[in-house]
Scaffold this motif. Sequence first.
Motif, PDB file in Angstrom:
ATOM      1  N   LYS C   4       0.829  -1.195   0.000  1.00  0.00           N
ATOM      2  CA  LYS C   4       0.000   0.000   0.000  1.00  0.00           C
ATOM      3  C   LYS C   4       0.872   1.257   0.000  1.00  0.00           C
ATOM      4  O   LYS C   4       0.608   2.217  -0.705  1.00  0.00           O
ATOM      5  N   GLU C   7       2.287   1.847  -3.340  1.00  0.00           N
ATOM      6  CA  GLU C   7       1.282   2.438  -4.225  1.00  0.00           C
ATOM      7  C   GLU C   7       1.088   3.917  -3.920  1.00  0.00           C
ATOM      8  O   GLU C   7       0.904   4.726  -4.820  1.00  0.00           O
ATOM      9  N   TYR C 109      -5.672   4.339 -18.957  1.00  0.00           N
ATOM     10  CA  TYR C 109      -6.425   3.218 -18.392  1.00  0.00           C
ATOM     11  C   TYR C 109      -7.062   2.380 -19.483  1.00  0.00           C
ATOM     12  O   TYR C 109      -7.051   1.153 -19.440  1.00  0.00           O
ATOM     13  N   LEU C 117      -2.630  -5.484 -19.546  1.00  0.00           N
ATOM     14  CA  LEU C 117      -1.361  -5.439 -18.835  1.00  0.00           C
ATOM     15  C   LEU C 117      -1.696  -5.345 -17.369  1.00  0.00           C
ATOM     16  O   LEU C 117      -2.535  -4.562 -16.983  1.00  0.00           O
ATOM     17  N   SER C 118      -1.063  -6.131 -16.530  1.00  0.00           N
ATOM     18  CA  SER C 118      -1.258  -5.807 -15.123  1.00  0.00           C
ATOM     19  C   SER C 118       0.006  -6.095 -14.355  1.00  0.00           C
ATOM     20  O   SER C 118       0.808  -6.936 -14.739  1.00  0.00           O
ATOM     21  N   SER C 119       0.129  -5.362 -13.269  1.00  0.00           N
ATOM     22  CA  SER C 119       1.376  -5.436 -12.512  1.00  0.00           C
ATOM     23  C   SER C 119       1.439  -6.733 -11.736  1.00  0.00           C
ATOM     24  O   SER C 119       0.435  -7.270 -11.292  1.00  0.00           O
ATOM     25  N   ARG C 120       2.662  -7.221 -11.571  1.00  0.00           N
ATOM     26  CA  ARG C 120       2.819  -8.469 -10.863  1.00  0.00           C
ATOM     27  C   ARG C 120       2.824  -8.248  -9.359  1.00  0.00           C
ATOM     28  O   ARG C 120       2.175  -8.974  -8.607  1.00  0.00           O
ATOM     29  N   PHE C 124      -3.366  -3.240  -9.753  1.00  0.00           N
ATOM     30  CA  PHE C 124      -3.611  -3.020 -11.170  1.00  0.00           C
ATOM     31  C   PHE C 124      -3.190  -1.617 -11.611  1.00  0.00           C
ATOM     32  O   PHE C 124      -2.773  -1.407 -12.733  1.00  0.00           O
ATOM     33  N   ASN C 125      -3.295  -0.661 -10.655  1.00  0.00           N
ATOM     34  CA  ASN C 125      -3.180   0.743 -11.042  1.00  0.00           C
ATOM     35  C   ASN C 125      -1.825   1.183 -11.529  1.00  0.00           C
ATOM     36  O   ASN C 125      -1.717   2.144 -12.253  1.00  0.00           O
ATOM     37  N   ILE C 127       0.607   0.227 -13.547  1.00  0.00           N
ATOM     38  CA  ILE C 127       1.013   0.327 -14.949  1.00  0.00           C
ATOM     39  C   ILE C 127       0.273   1.437 -15.692  1.00  0.00           C
ATOM     40  O   ILE C 127       0.912   2.256 -16.342  1.00  0.00           O
ATOM     41  N   LEU C 129      -0.922   4.081 -14.436  1.00  0.00           N
ATOM     42  CA  LEU C 129      -0.426   5.355 -13.929  1.00  0.00           C
ATOM     43  C   LEU C 129       0.948   5.669 -14.519  1.00  0.00           C
ATOM     44  O   LEU C 129       1.226   6.815 -14.887  1.00  0.00           O
ATOM     45  N   ILE C 131       2.053   4.664 -17.375  1.00  0.00           N
ATOM     46  CA  ILE C 131       1.861   5.052 -18.781  1.00  0.00           C
ATOM     47  C   ILE C 131       1.384   6.498 -18.848  1.00  0.00           C
ATOM     48  O   ILE C 131       1.817   7.267 -19.714  1.00  0.00           O
ATOM     49  N   ALA C 164       7.104   1.902 -14.895  1.00  0.00           N
ATOM     50  CA  ALA C 164       6.543   0.730 -15.561  1.00  0.00           C
ATOM     51  C   ALA C 164       7.465  -0.468 -15.376  1.00  0.00           C
ATOM     52  O   ALA C 164       7.001  -1.593 -15.140  1.00  0.00           O
ATOM     53  N   SER C 168       6.324  -3.867 -13.548  1.00  0.00           N
ATOM     54  CA  SER C 168       6.030  -5.049 -14.351  1.00  0.00           C
ATOM     55  C   SER C 168       7.086  -6.125 -14.181  1.00  0.00           C
ATOM     56  O   SER C 168       6.754  -7.291 -14.013  1.00  0.00           O
TER      57      SER C 168
END
Lengths: 481, 303, 215
Positions: C4, C7, C109, C117-120, C124-125, C127, C129, C131, C164, C168
């Motif tokens: 958290k 993020e 988005y 595409l989603s972050s590992r 989710f946010n 990637i 963000l 971009i 990114a 990722s």
Amino acid sequence: MELIVLLFIPLLGMVASFLPKREYAFLVLSGIDLGIGVEICRKVLEEGRIFALSNYLFADSLSVLLILIITVLSFLAGIYSIPYLSAENVNEKAKSKFYFLINAFIFSMLLTAVSNNLGILWVGIEATTLSTAFLVSFYKNPPSLEAGWKYLIICSVGIAFALFGIVILFFSVAPYLGYEADVLNWTNLMSAATSNKININLAKLAFAFALIGFGTKMGLAPMHTWLPDAHSQAPSPVSALLSGVLLNCAAASILRIGNVLGATGEKEIVSNLLIFFGTLSVFLAGLFLLKQKDYKRMFAFSSMEHMGLIAMSSGFGGMGIFAAMFHMLNHAFTKSLLFMSAGNVLCSLHTREIEKIRGLFKTMPITAFLLGLGTLAITGTPPFNIFSSEFLIITSGFVTHHLWAVGIALAGLTMVFAGLGFHVTKMLFGEPSFEGNREVSFIQLLTPVILLIIVLVGGIYMCQPVEELLNDIQNNVLRFV
Amino acid sequence: MEVLIGIVQLLLIVILAPGVNAVIHKTKCLIRGQKGPSILQPYRDIYKLLNKRSVISDTASWISRFAPYIIFSVSVVAAAFIPVFSSKTLFHFSSDVIGFTYLMALGTLFLTLYGLDQGSAFGGLGSSREVTIAALAEPAMMIAIFTVCIMNGTSSISEIFTKLSVHPLQAFSVSSVFSLLALLMVAIAESARIPVDNPETHLELTMVHEAMILEASGRDLALIELGSLIKQAIFISFIASAIFPISGLLGFIWYLLKVFSIAILIGFIEISNAKLRFFRVPDFLAVAFTLSVISLIVHYLEV
Amino acid sequence: MEVKLAEFFIALAVFFSITIVASNRLFLGIKSYALQSLSIAAATTLIASIENISHLFVSALLMLIVKACIIPLLLFYVTKKLNIQRKIETNVTIFDSVIFCALIVVFSYFLVAKFNLSSRVLGFNVIPLSISVIIIGLFIMVTRRKAITQILGFLTLENGIFMAEIASTHGMPVFVELGIFMDVLIGVIIAGIFVYRMSETFNDIDTEKLTSFKE
């Protein structure tokens, strides 16, 4: 081992550029590099791929083709630079800078050619931008500063997009292969792609970004805007290297990434994108070329046209790859010939404007002869080498039923022929606009003459090793494009 | 019992309000290397002013007489919406955000009317600026607050507090970061702080809030000032309550900690930024608006 | 908890990219860039400790030294030395460009949703963000006229790519990362020299005045 030595020599050259006899040091070192390049070529033809530095460096037939172009042209540029720089009255400090940067440039290009790892390749391509930015603005006058700034900014952004593409490509295979550095090796990427250990959606996105990014560096329309400025403002030996070698390095990177995507079975998208951007570049280059006023700029647009042809032809696949690679080789030599003869004109007459130059045959007969034959060669007139490769490109387009693309490209080629023919004939014939005999020294004519011989021979006779290399590229290295 | 908790919470915000301002001021002074006035100074000022008679201009109408009381009472009623350590606020049965925001807007309306009503040149100038700022801040504030509501599925402030305090960690999301940042910026704008307005000067070219209350004196001034301070405290408390709220006695201490750290943060922001030209204020609020829109987008599009 | 917090820092980085867009003074923009790099460095450190990847610590440290200290100081130096007018000149008003940032976020988005595409590591946010930070950087380069602001835009774009990367793939392999940092640093130095020479030759660094190659 050879690969490490190959990369080490330009680094040595960077140090040597601080020595008093730097011109000759560069000549000797690039001669040695040429020898090593030939040796690598022999070895690759005999044994297949060779690796070095725990597989991070490698050489396959595509790298060998690039290495040969780079080393031969840098050697010739080395010969040409000696009289050119003294004719331009460049002082010692600037000379030292020139040789330092040109060695850095050659090093970074060789690095991109032999790196097996996509990450190293990116670092190398970005390094080419950084090392040539000051070469483009070598004369420090306002137009060259502007061209250098434009070159630096546009190419950096383009390359940043390519980096993003590489990140996405890494992301598309990492869940299957792990997060280690060697996942980005071409060899591993290819095996991942053929065994379907790749997220295809992501790989497509990665290819699109890489095409935009490296396409900027390659000079594909509409990302070409830096190219004519940089090529026209740089000193002529640098223009020759930029146009003859650097664009090819970027093209090879695109094709390699396209090959990875093609191996997953998504050939269609790769070839469509390549054909689209290629055809667009050929056509737009033809349009822009018609109204140029500066002859170096005109040749720069011709480079853009030929890069478009290479991209388009690679999109055709199969024989198109052979044709594209052959064209790459031919274009490199022919365009260097043109830039060096144009450099002679600039050196002696100090103007870039086509309008101010008339009757070159009377003032500079040998240069005029070289320029005329070079123009014939670059527009694809037989018996020069570009004719044979362009003929192959068009044929492969017809064979693969890309009639529209071929049609548009032919229209572009016609415009290029008309534009170059019109402007160059005006320069060559008529009442001389300058008095007396302005011919440059013998040594300054030597390099273009050598190149002219290569161009002429290349059109008539294809030597065995080159054919083997090109066949290997078509059948092994880039067989999925 | 519930009413008692509600009253305690209300009184807490009202009593804390001048203190928060003092902490901001003290932080700035300490960073500048000054000693600064005591934390209790604003309380003394208000006490002193309350004991003084107020003077009203001859041209003023009934608005000038009533406005200070309305401004003060509206602020107090709005403060009764805000949970501090328990969701049982005085108005927890109907503590709706829309009502809350329009109560705040009512206070602003009467403040601007008060500025105009006095008939002085500065008053009108301040009012027009204040209305501009309020109009620009409103969309940002509404979207940010609505996003918080949507995230928690209710428009009642008390229920939001309850939901947040049950699962403080899960409730955290990227979206809430953006809405809190937006709210912080709106709070700075609405409570007339740097970089939108400078509360410490009476420079005619730049002042907004001070211009409107230039004519106020004595008890009127005390009420208006206290009303504005409460409004500022409400914004800060709202933000504080949205960050990992805990109910109970521990929550009370945690609340004080959060409020004073936000006050210190505002002090830092004030000291490191210059006041913006008035024509740059829309840009500042555009950032707040963009942040609130982003928080809405992020909330809807995250999976 | 660390996730958290990471993020949170990523969100702060987006916030600072918007403040770069909103800044009308060069110093404010450079300061925002430094703070952005700082928050990305913090996020990187957190991710490194969550996933226990040692080379990410190196990246975080480099981020802190190169992008949060050296590059901002360099830019400050150039701005001061040239006595450039500190005002940022724009083609689009600051108000409009700030609002446009919201559209950029929406666009990224949708882009991410389209390509799945989603972050590992993070949610989710991250990637989308990152971009949007990339596109905001590009937007700064297109709409701001001073040469220094174009460098600032490029750096923002580069930071977006770094975000990114960490979200990722835990960053690029370590030697590639080193190469990238070196390239960016040298690039900024070279661009700084260019700005210096341009201001000497043109007496200005407004890129609108670079018009000798209009087609």
